[in-house]
Design a protein around this motif. Structure first.
Motif, short mmCIF file in Angstrom:
data_model
loop_
_atom_site.label_atom_id
_atom_site.label_comp_id
_atom_site.label_asym_id
_atom_site.label_seq_id
_atom_site.Cartn_x
_atom_site.Cartn_y
_atom_site.Cartn_z
N LYS A 247 -9.44 -27.12 30.33
CA LYS A 247 -10.42 -27.02 31.49
C LYS A 247 -11.06 -28.31 31.41
O LYS A 247 -11.25 -29.13 30.68
N ASP A 248 -11.34 -28.94 32.99
CA ASP A 248 -11.95 -30.12 33.22
C ASP A 248 -13.41 -29.93 32.61
O ASP A 248 -14.04 -28.76 32.90
N THR B 90 -10.10 -37.33 34.59
CA THR B 90 -11.01 -36.11 33.89
C THR B 90 -11.06 -36.22 32.63
O THR B 90 -10.21 -36.83 32.11
N ASN C 161 -2.02 -29.80 32.84
CA ASN C 161 -3.24 -29.17 33.28
C ASN C 161 -2.71 -27.52 33.37
O ASN C 161 -3.51 -26.77 33.11
N ASP C 162 -1.52 -27.37 33.83
CA ASP C 162 -0.96 -25.87 33.81
C ASP C 162 -0.07 -25.58 32.59
O ASP C 162 -0.11 -24.27 32.40
N ALA D 190 -11.16 -33.56 29.42
CA ALA D 190 -10.90 -32.09 29.17
C ALA D 190 -11.03 -31.47 27.91
O ALA D 190 -10.46 -32.39 26.95
N ARG E 114 -5.58 -35.31 37.44
CA ARG E 114 -5.23 -34.34 38.42
C ARG E 114 -4.43 -35.10 39.46
O ARG E 114 -5.27 -36.07 39.84
N LEU F 276 -7.63 -36.86 30.59
CA LEU F 276 -6.43 -36.31 31.47
C LEU F 276 -6.72 -36.77 32.94
O LEU F 276 -7.67 -37.50 33.09
#
Length: 235
Positions: A155-156, A61, A149-150, A63, A144, A142
């Motif tokens: 956001k992607d 991704t 991400n958390d 992000a 996944r 980034l």
């Protein structure tokens, strides 16, 4: 099972695949051989054994922070000033870096407008943390599943051209001949399958403050919670 396991951390894909091909590394448990690491498999694959795919929704991704007012990679065009003309990447030899450099930047006509800054995953996360704490705009490479991400408000960006590639599987790779020498371990590893919830819960525990530097305890806790739901965890 009685094996003595020594854990080492390597962040560059090149040395990992080289190590597997030479037998210096027995198992690489977080490989992306289908797309992201395909060039390494093309080079070393005849000396590597695939022990099985355990997760099938991994993806690369681009992000930005949740508060950044763009939603698509296409929106980066003409907005380089928002990000100082830089995309913050990870290791130079990473498949993510190659995909960004060779596909995303040219397909979205961003070459010359943005510089892909590479160094390390740790350095990228440091820059991401600094920017989000100051509520500043930043764009990073980034992937996944990944705990960041958390952990950060990111956001992607949508990828209408599909330049970051399709979702792919995560595999256990081993040096050639591993299953012949360690058949019990290889047979068990081949049974491992994780869905989004299970993977997320495991990574969440391992990277939590509660289990910092206690990853084995985090795994034990996860097994305690999921053992009665997962066939391959049954004894």
């Amino acid at each position: 099972m009685g094996y003595t396991v020594e854990m080492n951390t390597l962040t560059e894909a090149g040395p990992l695949y080289t190590g597997l091909s030479k037998g210096d590394v027995d198992i690489y448990p977080s490989a992306w051989p289908e797309l992201t690491h395909k060039s390494y498999m093309d080079k070393f694959g005849d000396k590597i054994e695939d022990l099985g795919k355990y997760y099938d929704n991994a993806k690369l991704t681009i992000a930005v922070p949740e508060y950044t007012e763009i939603d698509s990679i296409a929106d980066l065009k003409g907005n380089a000033d928002m990000f100082g003309g830089k995309i913050i990447g990870i290791e130079p030899g990473a498949g993510l870096t190659k995909q960004t450099q060779e596909h995303m930047l040219p397909e979205y006509d961003l070459e010359g407008e943005y510089e892909l800054v590479t160094s390390s995953t740790a350095a990228m996360l440091t820059e991401l943390e600094k920017a989000t704490k100051k509520h500043e705009d930043i764009v990073v490479t980034l992937w996944r599943p990944f705990w960041a991400n958390d952990a950060y408000p990111v956001k992607d960006l949508e990828d209408p051209k599909g330049a970051m590639g399709e979702p792919e599987g995560l595999h256990f790779l081993a040096t050639k001949g591993f299953s012949d020498k360690n058949s019990e371990a290889a047979d068990w590893i081949a049974k491992i399958k994780l869905d989004d919830e299970q993977y997320g819960a495991l990574e969440g525990l391992v990277t939590s403050d509660e289990y910092k530097d206690k990853s084995a305890e985090a795994v034990d806790k996860w097994i305690e919670e999921y053992a009665d739901q997962i066939d391959w965890l049954q004894k």
